[in-house]
Design a protein around this motif. Structure first.
Motif: not given
Lengths: 327, 508
Positions: A23-24, A164-169, A174-179, A181-184
């Motif tokens: 993800t990073g 572990a859960y945080l990784a999935i969150v 990240a997917a939401f951000f990229l797809n 949002t304007r910044m994404g």
């Protein structure tokens, strides 16, 4: 049945640090920065967490659980941030070659991890080259209270520490951000064609810095998960192995999509430890099976490039520095 | 009138290294006006416009917008002042949709649906046709240009700058664009258009400002200008705008192409049973709408596209023997003793290496001839010097990377190199695209000289006036098929135009 669940659980556990790294790296690469320093950053993320945890747990008579988590978490983030900042400064501000910088950063990061890890072992007077922070590890591994009572379901879904859960969150965010949002959108534009983004009034330098730093911090959490959760608060030199490179392979396997990185990381995690679960393998057979993640990545790379679907290709300006005034 | 000034430049200077790109430039643009900015290649037009749109920052000088002095440090400052630039090389993200490209860099919540509706509305208002959800890489050149224009309109630009907008458009698309520009003008927008095509300048603009070597020469009203007067202002002296076409001397068959067919990567047919002959001592023109198979045809002959059927035969001028060129690589063709030169349309992609200097680019043609392990540089250096002098290439020196040269100068270097090898077959694709009028005529004359010296010249062009004036015979391609062969001395634009679209309806 129990064995299959065991394998799946093991695959998920192995997959979590890979998912952080992937993800990073996806966030970083979307800005056009190919950060091959991610494996090093993950080492630094791990050792920084250990250092923070060590200072708190060993120096305080009665450590509080919240701080046992918070202090290693923050020091891990700080360590990775510094590494990512170094990479950004070299490649974005000084416009040095990204591949060389990244590889150097990885060598550097692994070195830092082993150097401080070795020193701490000495300070603790330990033998066998390992440190153990039992209380910190316990805090990180805390499970939901009802997990144990749910049998297989509990084991499959609720038997992990919070990281572990945080990784999935984070991957979902990240997917939401990229797809969405304007910044994404702006970030993707920077990675595809910085000159266009620049002409559209987007601050290319700022986006590259932020994406690389945030991406680096996310990847560093993978190292933290490894030392605090998987190994129970213990550091062993070179213990994290080559998982950082696997994380970069996942980026390609998941064709730069954070949501696809979630199952991909689990799959790679599974392939990584598959040889342990197959009984009666000779050592060369084991090594052969251990190459599977890399073979799969090569196959995916070939299929994706052969299909030439533009959306599945890496960001168009990945690996290139951006010079504005050049003609 | 004065309060109606949209933008005014006073005393603008800009220097890149040792090149003085702009020097004391003064310019005025009024609302509701179309201004043409004219100048030869490398006269600093694009640099000047880049300073207005915030890509570069002027070294000296003032910019006034609506009478107030402004400082434009970044593209964002330019938007805030209502300036929008449509670049010659589109600044679009290939994997984004039209709408995503249009809203890029704006602020507020991202609502692509609402944005798409707004885009539709803008299109309807000015008469554009555009699908807001189409990805850029699926678009034609003219659609991409539409996206660029909508992009600046969407951001509320009142001052539009178009850098060579017609260079890549068909005549029909150009007409549509001009209609839209006139509508915008009536809407009160101020428009600057950079173009090399003087007939377009006369057709669309109200005033003309001319730059020469980075300085403003002057401004004239379009209705008082002619092609000749504008050329004189640009070049600084009177020049002849005639192509001297001589009658072919002793035309013998040099290159025979028979039943050539080929398909592209996706398996779609690009050429269908193309048969034609190129004679020595003649210029053979190939006309057609862009993408009708011109590129595939030339690449097949040059040995770059070998996935085809049919035959390509070369007839040796000395011995008269026939040599097969089909399925030969460029190296094999050269080994046969065939002096085939190719000036591709993609100059920096296929013709030259942008990061290498002029000398090294000359060596691309000759390095195989060397006998020792070391590079032989004196020949290429002499050739580079000769080309720079003869063709008046504007460059600091011959060790400048070619990507730093302007488009016209890059083309001169490429054509100069290809002609230097004394070709028996010379193929040129759109050799004057993006070139100013003076350089264009220089190229035409070079081609004529090659023809007179007995080369078979194959000229792929888009300007029908030039094709008719320069060539001896013209083949018309349409949808990968030859739809006609005409005698250039007897034909008309209408006849060729008809042939260019003839096959389009029939072929599937």
């Amino acid at each position: 049945m129990t064995k299959i669940i065991d394998i799946i659980v093991a695959a998920i556990i192995q997959g979590i640090p890979l998912l952080y790294g992937a993800t990073g790296e996806i966030i970083t690469e979307k800005s056009g920065n190919l950060n091959l320093g991610i494996p090093g950053i993950m080492y630094v993320g791990g050792i920084s967490g250990i250092i923070g945890g060590y200072i708190y747990e060993k120096m305080t008579p009665n450590p509080v659980t919240v701080l046992l988590i918070l202090i290693p978490l923050l020091s891990s983030l700080l360590g990775s941030l510094l590494m990512a900042l170094l990479y950004s400064f070299l490649t974005v501000t000084l416009k040095s070659n990204q591949n060389v910088t990244g590889l150097a950063l990885t060598t550097f990061g692994v070195g830092i991890g082993n150097f401080f890890g070795g020193s701490l072992v000495k300070m603790m007077g330990g033998t066998g080259g390992s440190i153990a922070l039992q209380q910190t590890g316990k805090a990180f591994r805390a499970q939901l209270p009802f997990a144990k009572s749910l049998g297989s379901v509990g084991k499959l879904f609720f038997s992990y520490g919070f990281l572990a859960y945080l990784a999935i969150v984070i991957a979902v965010l990240a997917a939401f951000f990229l797809n969405k949002t304007r910044m994404g959108l702006n970030l993707k534009a920077v990675g595809e064609n910085p000159a266009t983004a620049d002409a559209a009034g987007i601050n290319v330098t700022k986006y590259k810095y932020f994406a690389t730093c945030i991406g680096g911090m996310i990847a560093g959490l993978g190292g933290l998960y490894w030392v605090m959760d998987y190994t129970d608060g213990a550091w062993t030199n070179n213990g994290f192995g080559d998982r950082g490179w696997l994380a970069i392979a996942i980026v390609i396997f998941a064709i730069w999509k954070p949501l696809l990185a979630i199952p991909s990381a689990t799959l790679f995690g599974g392939l990584y430890i598959l040889s342990i679960y197959i009984p009666g393998l000779t050592s060369w057979q084991k090594e052969l099976i251990n190459t599977l993640p890399y073979v799969v990545t090569i196959v995916v790379l070939c299929t994706v490039s052969a299909r030439k679907k533009k959306e599945n290709l890496p960001p168009a300006s990945l690996g290139l520095s951006y010079f504005r005034e050049e003609r | 009138m004065e309060e109606n000034v949209a933008i005014e430049l006073r005393g603008i200077y800009k220097r890149f290294g040792r090149i003085q790109a702009n020097k004391d430039v003064n310019l005025k643009l009024y609302h509701g006006e179309i201004l043409s900015l004219l100048g030869e290649n490398g006269s600093g037009k694009t640099t000047l416009m880049n300073m207005i749109s915030g890509i570069y920052f002027p070294d000296e000088g003032q910019i006034f917008i609506n009478g107030e002095e402004v400082v434009i440090k970044s593209p964002k400052d330019a938007f805030d002042n209502g300036i929008g630039m449509i670049h010659q090389h589109f600044k679009l993200i290939d994997v984004f949709t039209a709408t995503q490209n249009i809203v890029l860099g704006m602020e507020g919540k991202l609502d692509l649906k609402a944005a798409a509706n707004n885009v539709k509305e803008l299109c309807d208002r000015y008469g554009f046709v555009l699908d807001p959800n189409k990805k850029i890489y699926e678009m034609s050149v003219s659609e991409k240009q539409t996206v660029e224009i909508i992009k600046v309109l969407y951001k509320g630009a009142n001052i539009l700058i178009l850098d060579e907008p017609t260079a890549v458009l068909t005549p029909q698309e150009t007409e549509k664009l001009f209609a839209v520009l006139k509508k915008m003008k009536e809407d009160g927008k101020a428009i600057i258009i950079i173009t090399h095509k003087l007939n377009e300048v006369l057709e669309v603009s109200d005033r003309v400002t001319v730059l020469r070597k980075g300085e403003t020469v002057g401004s004239v009203n379009t209705d008082e200008a002619t092609v000749e007067s504008l050329t004189e202002m640009m070049v600084g002296k009177k020049i002849e705008l005639n192509i001297e076409r001589t009658d072919p001397v002793n035309p013998v068959e040099r290159l025979l192409v028979e039943n050539l067919s080929c398909t592209n990567r996706e398996g779609l047919p690009m050429l269908k049973n193309v048969t034609f002959t190129a004679n020595a001592g003649e210029i053979t023109g190939i006309a057609g709408i862009a993408g009708s198979g011109q590129r595939e045809l030339l690449e097949s002959i040059a040995g770059l596209q070998r996935d085809n059927s049919g035959s390509i035969t070369y007839i040796d001028p000395e011995t008269g023997t026939k040599k097969n060129l089909k399925d030969m690589s460029p190296t094999q063709i050269r080994a046969l003793g065939v002096r085939l030169s190719f000036v591709p349309e993609d100059r920096l992609g296929m013709g030259l290496v942008g990061n290498m200097d002029i000398i090294d680019n000359m060596m691309l043609r000759t390095y195989r001839k060397g006998k020792s392990v070391f590079l032989e540089k004196s020949g290429p250096t002499a050739l580079a010097t000769k080309i720079v002098e003869d063709l008046e290439v504007v460059t600091p020196n011959i060790t400048t990377p070619v990507r730093r040269l302007s488009g016209g100068n890059v083309q001169k270097v490429l054509v100069g190199r290809e002609i230097a090898s004394g070709p028996t077959v010379l193929m040129v694709a759109y050799p004057v695209r993006g070139l100013d009028i003076n350089s264009s005529y220089l190229i035409y004359n070079l081609l004529n000289k090659q023809k007179e010296s007995g080369a078979a010249v194959i000229f792929v062009g888009e300007d029908l006036d030039v094709l008719i004036g320069l060539c001896d015979k013209i083949y018309v391609l349409c949808g990968g098929q030859i739809t006609g062969k005409v005698d250039a001395r007897k034909t008309s634009k209408e006849e060729i135009g008809y042939l260019m679209t003839k096959g389009a309806g029939g072929s599937k």
